[in-house]
Design an enzyme around this catalytic site. Sequence first.
Site, PDB file in Angstrom:
ATOM      1  N   GLU A   1       0.844  -1.202   0.000  1.00  0.00           N
ATOM      2  CA  GLU A   1       0.000   0.000   0.000  1.00  0.00           C
ATOM      3  C   GLU A   1       0.878   1.250   0.000  1.00  0.00           C
ATOM      4  OE1 GLU A   1      -2.201  -0.352   3.682  1.00  0.00           O
ATOM      5  OE2 GLU A   1      -0.573   0.555   4.823  1.00  0.00           O
ATOM      6  N   GLY A   2       0.232   2.400  -0.076  1.00  0.00           N
ATOM      7  CA  GLY A   2       0.953   3.674   0.051  1.00  0.00           C
ATOM      8  C   GLY A   2       2.061   3.839  -0.974  1.00  0.00           C
TER       9      GLY A   2
ATOM     10  N   GLY B   1       4.762   2.181  -1.360  1.00  0.00           N
ATOM     11  CA  GLY B   1       5.222   0.915  -1.930  1.00  0.00           C
ATOM     12  C   GLY B   1       4.364   0.495  -3.117  1.00  0.00           C
TER      13      GLY B   1
ATOM     14  N   TYR C   1      13.753   5.855  14.863  1.00  0.00           N
ATOM     15  CA  TYR C   1      13.329   5.861  13.448  1.00  0.00           C
ATOM     16  C   TYR C   1      14.225   6.788  12.637  1.00  0.00           C
ATOM     17  CZ  TYR C   1      10.507   7.242   9.395  1.00  0.00           C
ATOM     18  OH  TYR C   1      10.079   7.544   8.129  1.00  0.00           O
TER      19      TYR C   1
HETATM   20  N1  LIG Z   1       4.478   8.493   4.721  1.00  0.00           N
HETATM   21  C1  LIG Z   1       5.285   9.477   5.060  1.00  0.00           C
HETATM   22  O1  LIG Z   1       4.851  10.563   5.452  1.00  0.00           O
HETATM   23  C2  LIG Z   1       6.775   9.283   4.975  1.00  0.00           C
HETATM   24  C3  LIG Z   1       7.611  10.375   5.217  1.00  0.00           C
HETATM   25  C4  LIG Z   1       8.993  10.201   5.111  1.00  0.00           C
HETATM   26  C5  LIG Z   1       9.504   8.977   4.767  1.00  0.00           C
HETATM   27  N2  LIG Z   1       8.681   7.937   4.538  1.00  0.00           N
HETATM   28  C6  LIG Z   1       9.265   6.647   4.224  1.00  0.00           C
HETATM   29  O2  LIG Z   1       8.593   6.072   3.125  1.00  0.00           O
HETATM   30  C7  LIG Z   1       8.474   4.676   3.293  1.00  0.00           C
HETATM   31  C8  LIG Z   1       7.028   4.274   3.234  1.00  0.00           C
HETATM   32  O3  LIG Z   1       6.395   4.826   4.339  1.00  0.00           O
HETATM   33  P1  LIG Z   1       4.907   4.723   4.799  1.00  0.00           P
HETATM   34  O4  LIG Z   1       4.876   4.693   6.264  1.00  0.00           O
HETATM   35  O5  LIG Z   1       4.304   5.872   4.255  1.00  0.00           O
HETATM   36  O6  LIG Z   1       4.467   3.340   4.397  1.00  0.00           O
HETATM   37  P2  LIG Z   1       3.639   2.796   3.165  1.00  0.00           P
HETATM   38  O7  LIG Z   1       4.168   3.346   1.889  1.00  0.00           O
HETATM   39  O8  LIG Z   1       2.239   2.967   3.548  1.00  0.00           O
HETATM   40  O9  LIG Z   1       4.089   1.287   3.195  1.00  0.00           O
HETATM   41  C9  LIG Z   1       4.332   0.517   4.209  1.00  0.00           C
HETATM   42  C10 LIG Z   1       4.530  -0.787   3.424  1.00  0.00           C
HETATM   43  O10 LIG Z   1       5.524  -1.502   4.017  1.00  0.00           O
HETATM   44  C11 LIG Z   1       5.019  -2.775   4.394  1.00  0.00           C
HETATM   45  N3  LIG Z   1       5.634  -3.158   5.645  1.00  0.00           N
HETATM   46  C12 LIG Z   1       5.729  -2.438   6.774  1.00  0.00           C
HETATM   47  N4  LIG Z   1       6.347  -3.152   7.725  1.00  0.00           N
HETATM   48  C13 LIG Z   1       6.656  -4.345   7.175  1.00  0.00           C
HETATM   49  C14 LIG Z   1       7.295  -5.511   7.639  1.00  0.00           C
HETATM   50  N5  LIG Z   1       7.751  -5.621   8.899  1.00  0.00           N
HETATM   51  N6  LIG Z   1       7.431  -6.544   6.796  1.00  0.00           N
HETATM   52  C15 LIG Z   1       6.966  -6.483   5.539  1.00  0.00           C
HETATM   53  N7  LIG Z   1       6.371  -5.401   5.030  1.00  0.00           N
HETATM   54  C16 LIG Z   1       6.206  -4.338   5.844  1.00  0.00           C
HETATM   55  C17 LIG Z   1       3.493  -2.612   4.500  1.00  0.00           C
HETATM   56  O11 LIG Z   1       2.829  -3.784   4.138  1.00  0.00           O
HETATM   57  P3  LIG Z   1       2.184  -4.870   5.150  1.00  0.00           P
HETATM   58  O12 LIG Z   1       1.513  -4.096   6.223  1.00  0.00           O
HETATM   59  O13 LIG Z   1       1.258  -5.613   4.252  1.00  0.00           O
HETATM   60  O14 LIG Z   1       3.331  -5.685   5.610  1.00  0.00           O
HETATM   61  C18 LIG Z   1       3.243  -1.579   3.396  1.00  0.00           C
HETATM   62  O15 LIG Z   1       3.133  -2.202   2.149  1.00  0.00           O
HETATM   63  C19 LIG Z   1       9.141   4.343   4.636  1.00  0.00           C
HETATM   64  O16 LIG Z   1      10.446   3.924   4.417  1.00  0.00           O
HETATM   65  C20 LIG Z   1       9.130   5.671   5.372  1.00  0.00           C
HETATM   66  O17 LIG Z   1      10.188   5.779   6.279  1.00  0.00           O
HETATM   67  C21 LIG Z   1       7.329   8.063   4.632  1.00  0.00           C
END
Ligand SMILES: NC(=O)c1ccc[n+]([C@@H]2O[C@H](COP(=O)([O-])OP(=O)(O)OC[C@H]3O[C@@H](n4cnc5c(N)ncnc54)[C@H](OP(=O)(O)O)[C@@H]3O)[C@@H](O)[C@H]2O)c1
Length: 266
Positions: free
Chosen positions: A18-19, A21, A156
């Site tokens: 999701e998101g 990814g 983090y």
């Molecule tokens: N969103 C923001 O505002 C933001 C800001 C700065 C940086 N980032 C970075 O961008 C990336 C994505 O961030 P997001 O929080 O926004 O998440 P996201 O894109 O919503 O994705 C999280 C993805 O990672 C998977 N995931 C999480 N933990 C896991 C685990 N232990 N094993 C396998 N899969 C896992 C989840 O799938 P399942 O739940 O199906 O496992 C989901 O597909 C991260 O590296 C984050 O640090 C995000």
Amino acid sequence: MNFREQYGKWAVVAGASEGLGAAYAEELASRGLNLVLVARRSEVLQLLAAELSTKYEVETKIIVQDLSAPDAAEQIVRNIIDLEIGLLVYNAAFSAIGPFLEHPLEGHLREIHTNAFTPLKLVYLLAQQMLERRRGGILLMSSLSAFQGSAYISTYSATKAFNIVLAEGLWEEWREQGVDVLVCVSGAVKTPNYIASEPEPTGGLGDMTMNPEPVVREALNALGKRPYVIPGRVNRLASFIMRHLLPRKVAVQFMGRVLRGKYIDS
Ligand SMILES: NC(=O)c1ccc[n+]([C@@H]2O[C@H](COP(=O)([O-])OP(=O)(O)OC[C@H]3O[C@@H](n4cnc5c(N)ncnc54)[C@H](OP(=O)(O)O)[C@@H]3O)[C@@H](O)[C@H]2O)c1
């Protein structure tokens, strides 16, 4: 070389369900790459894989794996031994938000495993073949919170700083050998995870929140051109001020105030 020639035939997206990814997966499929989609939720992965293979006529493979497990990288590599992996996008992350000591030590270690240990191992295990073929790419996700200490998400942001420094070093090591390394230093993005962790949309920071698609496009367009990218003009400006105009101590205090307002006092 076009994108597919440089980074095909297969891309691994770790944290793909999701998101950001899922947005990476879709953008890569639209550029003609076959996909290995990794996450914990099998059904969501299956749906995404079916949708993308129909829409873009690419092959897909799903791997259901918890990336915080100590042997996650080996399990993944064992499943893709026959595939030509040209690109690794490590997107998954875990963030324990709140006062440092209010989380069990296991929570902090899980952040290190998901955000630093497993991506390091995957890079190590997949880069060898890329270097032998003299083509390939590695993209690590980081965060603006990693440019200085960030209170209430200290572990983090420390793991995300690890990703910045690792990617920059490898970019320099491998850039003459055909393997491109990039770290995407992202500001806030409207992903399900981010929305779930937001107490309520805020004024200032809320306005800077980007959608996943432009973040992913900017990151993939920067691959092979430079070691890091900060998607979004406003984020680049904010980061310039934080890193170059404010004394580091003031930047740390400012970040602490923002995060305290967002997560502690709200
Ligand atoms: N969103 C923001 O505002 C933001 C800001 C700065 C940086 N980032 C970075 O961008 C990336 C994505 O961030 P997001 O929080 O926004 O998440 P996201 O894109 O919503 O994705 C999280 C993805 O990672 C998977 N995931 C999480 N933990 C896991 C685990 N232990 N094993 C396998 N899969 C896992 C989840 O799938 P399942 O739940 O199906 O496992 C989901 O597909 C991260 O590296 C984050 O640090 C995000």
